[in-house]
Design an enzyme around this catalytic site. Structure first.
Site, PDB file in Angstrom:
ATOM      1  N   LYS A 194       0.859  -1.181   0.000  1.00 47.51           N
ATOM      2  CA  LYS A 194       0.000   0.000   0.000  1.00 47.51           C
ATOM      3  C   LYS A 194       0.897   1.233   0.000  1.00 47.51           C
ATOM      4  CE  LYS A 194      -3.820   2.074   2.638  1.00 47.51           C
ATOM      5  NZ  LYS A 194      -4.654   1.954   3.855  1.00 47.51           N
ATOM      6  N   SER A 201      -9.606  -0.268   7.218  1.00 50.07           N
ATOM      7  CA  SER A 201      -9.061  -0.225   5.856  1.00 50.07           C
ATOM      8  C   SER A 201      -8.374  -1.480   5.349  1.00 50.07           C
ATOM      9  CB  SER A 201      -8.102   0.950   5.715  1.00 50.07           C
ATOM     10  OG  SER A 201      -8.844   2.117   5.518  1.00 50.07           O
ATOM     11  N   SER A 223      -9.556   1.998   2.910  1.00 52.89           N
ATOM     12  CA  SER A 223      -8.693   2.711   2.015  1.00 52.89           C
ATOM     13  C   SER A 223      -7.678   1.845   1.274  1.00 52.89           C
ATOM     14  CB  SER A 223      -7.931   3.794   2.791  1.00 52.89           C
ATOM     15  OG  SER A 223      -7.093   3.217   3.767  1.00 52.89           O
TER      16      SER A 223
HETATM   17  N1  GLN Z   1     -12.977   4.452   6.384  1.00 57.92           N
HETATM   18  C1  GLN Z   1     -12.252   4.918   7.512  1.00 57.92           C
HETATM   19  C2  GLN Z   1     -11.782   6.332   7.287  1.00 57.92           C
HETATM   20  O1  GLN Z   1     -12.123   6.857   6.290  1.00 57.92           O
HETATM   21  C3  GLN Z   1     -11.107   4.003   7.822  1.00 57.92           C
HETATM   22  C4  GLN Z   1      -9.886   4.267   7.022  1.00 57.92           C
HETATM   23  C5  GLN Z   1      -8.713   3.472   7.462  1.00 57.92           C
HETATM   24  O2  GLN Z   1      -8.836   2.494   8.190  1.00 57.92           O
HETATM   25  N2  GLN Z   1      -7.556   3.940   7.068  1.00 57.92           N
HETATM   26  O3  GLN Z   1     -11.109   6.919   8.068  1.00 57.92           O
END
Ligand code: GLN
Length: 486
Positions: A77, A176, A152
């Protein structure tokens, strides 16, 4: 071997070790698959770097000094910094940025022998649930390109599902790893907070950020997690002083008598019927394997949304202050003085969601609002963690859906950030408590899209989660399904 790209990490490692195939052949095959960048999953690929690493792996295999994952490709990532590839965190502000060092997780996987295939698309600074917040364009879901891959870590999930790479790293701050794994029909685990070093992982919300593997099975995740974890105390003060475990060693434990807690709040009104049906049928499989389902309650589940969306932006507003045009990445061209340079750089470099969170975060931390928002959120966070400890008096692991629905269509929530926030409801509680959580395929729902089941364990119980997931995967074939044409 014509089916090389469909082999699991476990099978690939074995084929490499037994010299049925070389690391260069494997790398060449996967590089060919990434040609044209299917699903817009990759942000950086450099075949020379990859092939050089693969040649070194072949030399080690020949010399008998191979690591456990020697020659197996992995992609990272784009929030993990890498010396040999650009790192952008999905943001324009870091376009073309090169780190002088590798993140600890990247380094450890290299030490285990893995070959880096490239960097994967993600929501900007890991803020999002659909990968639509990347400055480099959306990622499409390999099961149906009209749908989002989740976020994400959307690029990671799409790349693994499309067999562009056998495994990937992800990061999970509020879901994420788990949610995109669920949306793309793969397996992913977020370990206990502090298990994996955050050194070189570009910070979003430091008290929540955790790295973890995404692959097609629990067995493969176990191999990567063992290599990724372990203390890194000099470089990440929140890294735990606990040696990495051999997570593969515990994969054949019986589930007889395992108490699986079913939180009623995870099966309420907001849960779509198709997701419920798939998760229910996976739970029936667990019963067949000897587990007992125990009703439990996590009464503050709903509060995890406002609590998370105060704490995470608060930390983000502080973490992202370092991107000001001085040290890293983009700097505005025309400005009159230093403050003007900061303002223009940040206005040009950050996307809308990142700006929204910086502003929210600065607001909840500001004098006069701190007590009402940030401090209050911290108190409720503790209560959420306590709720889990109460629940774990009655059960060994907790199971439920990963998300209320299957992957939605691209663009569907693009102008409605709150809709995305609400969809995080089932992943946020474990994040706020710092507990390990995983996602594993549990069948299919609306539009034929994959459904994920979530398992949450108590602190340091990753081995138990992986075993529970592995046993289900031995008894069912949800995780073996693949998108058409793959
Ligand atoms: N969807 C969550 C956010 O937008 C989690 C994102 C994540 O775990 N990086 O913050």
């Amino acid at each position: 071997m014509s089916d090389l790209h469909t082999l699991s990490v476990t099978a690939l490692a074995e084929s490499l070790r037994s010299k049925q195939v070389s690391a260069v052949e494997v790398a060449t095959r996967f590089l060919a698959r990434t040609g044209g960048n299917p699903h817009n999953a990759f942000l950086d690929i450099d075949s020379e770097v990859t092939l050089t690493q693969a040649r070194a792996c072949d030399a080690k295999i020949a010399a008998g000094t191979a690591g456990p994952l020697e020659g197996v490709p992995v992609a990272h990532k784009d929030v993990f910094v890498t010396r040999d590839f650009a790192t952008t965190a999905g943001s324009k502000i870091l376009q073309g940025y090169r780190s002088p060092f590798d993140a600890t997780v990247v380094q450890r996987l290299r030490e285990a022998g893995m070959v880096t295939l490239g960097k994967l698309n993600c929501d900007e600074f890991a803020m999002g649930s659909a990968n639509e917040n990347s400055a480099y364009g959306a990622v499409t879901n390999p099961w149906d390109m009209a749908h989002v891959p989740g976020g994400s870590s959307g690029g990671s999930a799409a790349a693994v599902a499309a067999r562009l790479v056998p495994a990937a790293t992800g990061t999970d701050t509020g879901g994420s790893i788990r949610q995109p794994a669920s949306f793309c029909g793969i397996t992913g685990i977020k370990p206990t907070y502090g298990r994996a070093s955050r050194y070189g992982m570009i910070a979003y919300a430091s008290s929540l950020d955790q790295a973890g593997p995404m692959a097609r099975s629990a067995e493969d995740c176990a191999l990567l997690l063992s290599a990724m974890c372990g203390p890194d105390l000099d470089r990440d003060s929140t890294s735990l002083d606990r040696p990495a475990e051999d997570f593969s060693a515990g994969l054949n434990g019986s589930l007889d008598g395992l108490r699986i807690g079913i939180p009623k709040e995870f099966f309420g009104e907001g849960l779509h019927a198709d997701v419920r049906a798939a998760v229910d049928s996976a739970l029936r499989e667990y019963e067949k394997l000897g587990a007992k389902l125990v009703p439990i309650s996590l009464p503050r589940t709903e509060l995890s949304i406002p609590v998370y969306y105060i704490i995470a932006p608060a930390e983000a507003s502080s973490n992202l202050s370092r991107f000001d045009g001085v040290k890293f990445g983009h700097r505005a061209k025309d400005y009159v003085d230093l403050v003007d340079m900061y303002k223009k750089t940040r206005a040009e470099g950050f996307g809308n969601e990142v700006k929204r969170r910086i502003m929210t975060g600065a607001y909840v931390l500001s004098h006069g609002y701190y007590d009402a928002y940030y401090l209050q959120a911290q108190k409720i966070r503790r209560m959420i963690a306590d709720d889990f400890q109460n629940a774990f008096k009655e059960c060994d692991v907790i199971a439920g859906p990963v998300a209320p629905s299957v992957a939605w269509k691209l663009g569907e929530n693009a102008n409605d950030p709150v809709a995305d926030y609400l969809a995080d409801i089932f992943t946020l509680p474990a994040s706020l408590a710092g507990l390990p959580g995983m996602s594993l395929p549990a069948g299919f729902g609306a539009h034929g899209m994959p459904v994920g089941m979530q398992l949450i364990g108590n602190y340091f119980q990753e081995a138990q989660l992986l075993n529970a997931a592995h046993r289900l995967q031995q008894a069912t074939d949800f995780h073996l399904q693949k998108p058409v044409g793959v």
